[in-house]
Design an enzyme around this catalytic site. Structure first.
Site, PDB file in Angstrom:
ATOM      1  N   LYS A  46       0.857  -1.178   0.000  1.00  0.00           N
ATOM      2  CA  LYS A  46       0.000   0.000   0.000  1.00  0.00           C
ATOM      3  C   LYS A  46       0.898   1.235   0.000  1.00  0.00           C
ATOM      4  O   LYS A  46       2.037   1.198   0.448  1.00  0.00           O
ATOM      5  CB  LYS A  46      -0.921   0.027   1.208  1.00  0.00           C
ATOM      6  CG  LYS A  46      -0.197   0.387   2.485  1.00  0.00           C
ATOM      7  CD  LYS A  46      -1.033   1.204   3.446  1.00  0.00           C
ATOM      8  CE  LYS A  46      -1.809   2.280   2.813  1.00  0.00           C
ATOM      9  NZ  LYS A  46      -1.061   3.534   2.622  1.00  0.00           N
ATOM     10  N   THR A  61       1.646   6.294   4.535  1.00  0.00           N
ATOM     11  CA  THR A  61       2.699   5.291   4.654  1.00  0.00           C
ATOM     12  C   THR A  61       2.733   4.244   3.554  1.00  0.00           C
ATOM     13  O   THR A  61       1.727   3.898   2.968  1.00  0.00           O
ATOM     14  CB  THR A  61       2.538   4.527   5.993  1.00  0.00           C
ATOM     15  OG1 THR A  61       2.661   5.449   7.025  1.00  0.00           O
ATOM     16  CG2 THR A  61       3.552   3.439   6.157  1.00  0.00           C
ATOM     17  N   ASN A 101      -3.867  16.924  -0.457  1.00  0.00           N
ATOM     18  CA  ASN A 101      -3.096  17.175   0.755  1.00  0.00           C
ATOM     19  C   ASN A 101      -3.447  18.459   1.481  1.00  0.00           C
ATOM     20  O   ASN A 101      -3.090  18.635   2.639  1.00  0.00           O
ATOM     21  CB  ASN A 101      -1.608  17.154   0.436  1.00  0.00           C
ATOM     22  CG  ASN A 101      -1.155  15.742   0.189  1.00  0.00           C
ATOM     23  OD1 ASN A 101      -1.252  14.915   1.079  1.00  0.00           O
ATOM     24  ND2 ASN A 101      -0.725  15.461  -1.019  1.00  0.00           N
ATOM     25  N   SER A 139      -9.387  18.400   7.067  1.00  0.00           N
ATOM     26  CA  SER A 139     -10.418  19.380   7.420  1.00  0.00           C
ATOM     27  C   SER A 139     -11.815  18.874   7.069  1.00  0.00           C
ATOM     28  O   SER A 139     -11.979  17.934   6.335  1.00  0.00           O
ATOM     29  CB  SER A 139     -10.146  20.710   6.704  1.00  0.00           C
ATOM     30  OG  SER A 139      -9.029  20.647   5.885  1.00  0.00           O
TER      31      SER A 139
END
Lengths: 405, 405
Positions: free
Chosen positions: A185, A196, A400, A405
């Site tokens: 992944k 990650t 990003n 939010s």
């Protein structure tokens, strides 16, 4: 959900069953209810485990735990437990406690030693991992263990990935067949909130731990350590490889096995780049003629990480001046008058200036392709390096700038 | 034309006349007809010249020429000629020839030695500089020389800048008044097509070349070398400072002069960040408690250059996990449990986890400001560093993905 990357493979590959490994996945509600977010891999007794991990100074609790266990004795069954949705990173003492609790419960459920349980977590950081939700699913996971469950496992560890990533090899070696199957992944060297890169590779080959560890380290340097999406580095990057030995075929020092493993790891690494956040172009940066391999890597990395190079590629602009700039800033020895730059087969610049036969139109046409090769010959000596990256687009900013939010 | 950066100062400052310096500017049509694109500064006899330049291995021809001349004798008048529209970088032998031609013609026009003529070029790279167009304007430039012409000069060197940049100081020192006036251009450490950072500072102080050079180098390290927009480095970055000595006041070892120069250079450096491509936020990254100053700088630089930190700021997302990530990847010594992160006065994380009193709402409110302070205390020793940067927005992609097409 984001739509699938335009650079994605046509479909998830058929992965062979690896004797000695069983997989299960479940929806534990770590962050989102109803999403499959935990995978468990059970490994046959005496499986050999190797791994490489992030070099971050702020590594997550699961990473530190795995690193401490790698060198332990390979006796008895083993397990790998991975969750998405929460990275259990920068969670203070709670982080270690969550790992200890999960490791203990997996060991009890599967009847193995806690020193043989490896975990990873990926997702939002700084929030305590709700590990009881995962523990509550362990019996269900155990009941669902399936030698053919690797595809679901690949999906369970996804976060912002737009497609599941798998790769496999089947080779004839030592008078028999050895199989390798891997999943990964990642949507960048790092994805939003450090989503990650995680990689799990399984084989039925027979091999000792030091030999497997050396192989995995060497091949990581040639594959996963040669990709970049945004130059950022996760606190949780983990690659674990498990060899069950079920085939009975010893692959120590086997070039065939080494090559096959390289192929699987490179394929998975490329898939991570192909799922790079906002990516619309897959770019190979090939540098040769450097004073040293290290210098070649510095140049390749400066090009592959340069926001100005990556935005030019996004704009399909054959802006070779930005390549010159990146070579110049890399810190590697370079001589303007010996530098050659090519886009695919097109020589763009040489002898310190634009190549005589180069036409801007040819460069612009080349840039319209989805897969690009940028080649730099420093003309100094034999050092070489290759890196793979993607372009930098509005999609990256969108993903990003708005994630939490 | 792009609209003026929201971070721009209200107006161009009133810059004092520096005795011994006269300025002229002209529209030579280097790239665009009708655009004022050349500036000439004439410096009184025996003016002392210091400078710092890009460390790029692919430096432009004018940069190499200036570097070779810096240590020469400071006798007779001197001149600085700067054009925008074309950087004369990566132009092979033609590049050197263009510099030689321009230097010779300026020397003849102003009656100074070629070794006292300093040039710079900024703009598109890899295209031959049409230097005859500039030569054709030299008589017009000479006729227009004006002690009060510095404001027009600041506009002549702009490329993608959205506002002209100037700063000044007037100090009482050694029984009299000394004046410093500076101008700069730049929309990032590097702007599109290496539009570059150029800085010219003038003073009527009296000072020897080695002392001025040392001062300029030290203050560059504290100002221009502490800003970053996109981590890319130009082939043409140049800062030249000229001291005419006309005030008759010796400022060697004067702390007052040093401080005033620091103020002017820091102001200009901040203005470059404020004109960063697509910038909507001005960000100070302050790191202390590091093992060494070098470690502090590594951490500040990792934060200020991280695409994930910069996009979070663009999205007004108090995503402190990305700060932790950047600290971790910096290569500096760090201990998760001693790390403290603050946004302005708000303690966000400490002791290896989110701070007990931190509220996401307070963090989100803080992020709405236009000027932000990110403070990291590594809690190890006394090393410190500060850097200034801006956010990474759709505007940056727009400017850089479409510039040449």
């Amino acid at each position: 959900m984001a739509k699938v990357s335009p650079l994605a493979p046509a479909s998830f590959p058929a992965l062979p069953v690896i004797e000695g490994v069983r997989f299960a996945s479940a929806a534990a509600g770590v962050r989102y209810p109803g999403r499959v977010d935990v995978m468990l891999a059970e490994l046959a007794a005496d499986s050999v485990i190797a791994g490489v991990f992030t070099t971050s100074a702020t590594r997550s609790a699961p990473v530190l735990d795995c690193q401490a266990k790698l060198a332990g004795p390979a006796s008895g069954p083993a397990a790998i437990l991975v969750n998405s949705g929460n990275s259990n990173a920068f969670t203070g003492r709670n982080g270690e406690e969550a790992v200890d609790a999960l490791v203990g419960q997996v060991a009890e459920t599967l009847g193995c030693s806690p020193s043989r349980v490896f975990t990873a977590s990926t997702g939002v950081i700084g929030e305590p991992l709700p590990h009881a939700r995962i523990s509550a699913k362990l019996e269900e996971l155990k009941a669902g263990l399936d030698p053919a469950g690797i595809g679901s496992a690949a999906r369970a560890i996804m976060t912002t990935d737009t497609f599941a990533k798998g790769s496999a090899a089947e080779i004839e070696v030592g008078g028999g067949t050895v199989r390798i199957a891997g999943i990964a992944k990642g949507s960048g060297m790092i994805a939003p909130d450090m989503a990650t890169m995680l990689v799990y590779i399984f084989t039925d080959a027979l091999i000792g731990q030091p030999a497997l560890q050396a192989l995995v380290k060497a091949q990581s340097d040639l594959t996963f350590n040669c990709i970049t999406v945004d130059s950022d580095t996760s606190t949780s990057d983990s690659l674990i490889m498990a060899a069950t030995g079920a085939s009975g075929i010893d692959v120590t020092d086997s070039v065939t096995f080494n090559d096959a493993l390289h192929g699987v790891m490179l394929d998975l690494a490329h898939q991570v780049v192909r799922d790079g956040e906002g990516a619309t172009k897959f770019v190979e940066v090939s540098v040769h003629g450097a004073r040293t391999n290290g210098d070649a890597r510095r140049v390749a990395s400066a090009i592959a990480n340069s926001p100005l190079v990556k935005t030019a590629i996004a704009g399909e602009d054959p802006n070779w001046g930005r390549i010159v700039m990146a070579v110049g800033k890399s810190g590697a020895e370079a001589d303007r008058d010996r530098l050659t730059i090519r886009f695919g087969d097109i020589t763009v610049a040489e002898n310190g200036w634009v190549a005589p036969g180069y036409s801007e139109k040819a460069g612009a046409d080349y840039m319209k392709r989805q897969e690009l090769l940028i080649e730099v010959d420093l003309g100094l000596a034999g050092g070489m390096a290759t890196m793979w990256t993607c372009d930098l687009t509005h999609g990256y900013i969108q993903i990003n700038a708005d994630y939490r939010s």
